[in-house]
Design a protein around this motif. Structure first.
Motif, mmCIF file in Angstrom:
data_model
loop_
_atom_site.group_PDB
_atom_site.id
_atom_site.type_symbol
_atom_site.label_atom_id
_atom_site.label_comp_id
_atom_site.label_asym_id
_atom_site.label_seq_id
_atom_site.Cartn_x
_atom_site.Cartn_y
_atom_site.Cartn_z
ATOM 1 N N LYS A 41 107.193 31.814 34.733
ATOM 2 C CA LYS A 41 107.862 32.112 36.005
ATOM 3 C C LYS A 41 106.814 32.638 36.985
ATOM 4 C CE LYS A 41 111.422 35.118 37.900
ATOM 5 N NZ LYS A 41 112.392 36.173 37.646
ATOM 6 N N CYS A 68 116.328 18.245 45.516
ATOM 7 C CA CYS A 68 116.842 19.575 45.854
ATOM 8 C C CYS A 68 115.810 20.375 46.634
ATOM 9 C CB CYS A 68 117.262 20.343 44.599
ATOM 10 S SG CYS A 68 115.911 21.171 43.777
ATOM 11 N N CYS A 70 114.418 23.078 45.891
ATOM 12 C CA CYS A 70 113.462 23.810 45.056
ATOM 13 C C CYS A 70 112.134 23.065 44.944
ATOM 14 C CB CYS A 70 114.038 24.043 43.664
ATOM 15 S SG CYS A 70 114.438 22.510 42.818
ATOM 16 N N THR A 71 112.108 21.789 45.383
ATOM 17 C CA THR A 71 110.910 20.956 45.301
ATOM 18 C C THR A 71 110.587 20.460 46.706
ATOM 19 O OG1 THR A 71 111.687 20.245 43.139
ATOM 20 C CG2 THR A 71 109.918 18.957 44.120
ATOM 21 N N TYR A 92 106.904 22.987 43.478
ATOM 22 C CA TYR A 92 108.145 23.375 42.805
ATOM 23 C C TYR A 92 108.250 24.893 42.824
ATOM 24 C CZ TYR A 92 111.857 23.933 39.432
ATOM 25 O OH TYR A 92 113.044 24.286 38.844
ATOM 26 N N ASP A 93 109.451 25.403 43.081
ATOM 27 C CA ASP A 93 109.690 26.852 43.122
ATOM 28 C C ASP A 93 109.777 27.388 41.697
ATOM 29 O OD1 ASP A 93 110.493 29.444 43.465
ATOM 30 O OD2 ASP A 93 112.349 28.970 44.526
ATOM 31 N N THR A 94 108.693 27.997 41.221
ATOM 32 C CA THR A 94 108.629 28.454 39.822
ATOM 33 C C THR A 94 109.309 29.807 39.605
ATOM 34 O OG1 THR A 94 106.458 29.433 40.192
ATOM 35 C CG2 THR A 94 106.501 27.167 39.356
ATOM 36 N N LYS A 95 110.030 30.291 40.617
ATOM 37 C CA LYS A 95 110.810 31.531 40.409
ATOM 38 C C LYS A 95 112.099 31.197 39.658
ATOM 39 C CE LYS A 95 109.167 33.737 44.615
ATOM 40 N NZ LYS A 95 108.962 32.535 45.439
ATOM 41 N N ARG A 96 112.414 29.921 39.592
ATOM 42 C CA ARG A 96 113.624 29.476 38.889
ATOM 43 C C ARG A 96 113.274 29.228 37.423
ATOM 44 N NH1 ARG A 96 116.909 26.414 43.218
ATOM 45 N NH2 ARG A 96 115.878 27.098 45.107
ATOM 46 N N LYS A 102 113.145 16.757 38.336
ATOM 47 C CA LYS A 102 113.367 16.426 39.747
ATOM 48 C C LYS A 102 112.752 15.077 40.081
ATOM 49 C CE LYS A 102 115.309 20.345 40.237
ATOM 50 N NZ LYS A 102 116.741 20.345 40.083
#
Length: 142
Positions: A41, A68, A70-71, A92-96, A102
């Protein structure tokens, strides 16, 4: 004799016109799938898809959209000349914390106007032990 010359010139012009219209841009990616593997994360979520215009006309990418928010893809806005390379950066949003699956749809003037690029992987939170580790420990203890 003059008729033959006119006919030959006319055919020459037709074939020249046909050749001029056959020039196309072609987009060729080194890979159409990037596997992040298992990442933590908050890790760097940027990856790059490299491509080459293997055609004989300038390549223009009109859009690159993700499935989405998030990318986030970033692509060259200028034409890519024949033989030149370019790259599409994907963040890519790696907080998820979850599996990454994707698709990024790239639309251009290439012979294949729509190309689907995919990213995959798994984002884990190192502060929480995973289900897999718990499963492995319980199997070892038995």
């Amino acid at each position: 004799m003059m008729k033959n010359l006119i006919a030959i010139l006319f055919l020459g012009l037709i074939s020249f016109g046909a050749n001029a219209q056959e020039k196309v841009a072609k987009i060729e990616f080194k890979t159409d799938v990037i596997d992040y593997g298992t990442i933590e994360k908050g890790a760097d979520g940027v990856r790059v898809f490299e491509f080459t215009n293997t055609g004989d006309a300038p390549l223009i990418i009109s859009s690159a959209k993700s499935t989405c928010g998030c990318t986030v893809p970033d692509w060259p806005k200028n034409p890519i000349m024949p033989g030149e390379t370019g790259e599409i950066k994907v963040k890519y949003d790696t907080k998820r914390v979850n599996p990454i699956r994707k698709t990024i749809t790239v639309i251009s003037n290439a012979e294949t106007p729509t190309v689907a690029l995919k990213i995959k992987g798994l984002v884990v939170d190192p502060s929480k032990s995973s289900v897999l580790e718990k499963k492995e420990k319980s199997m070892i203890e038995q």
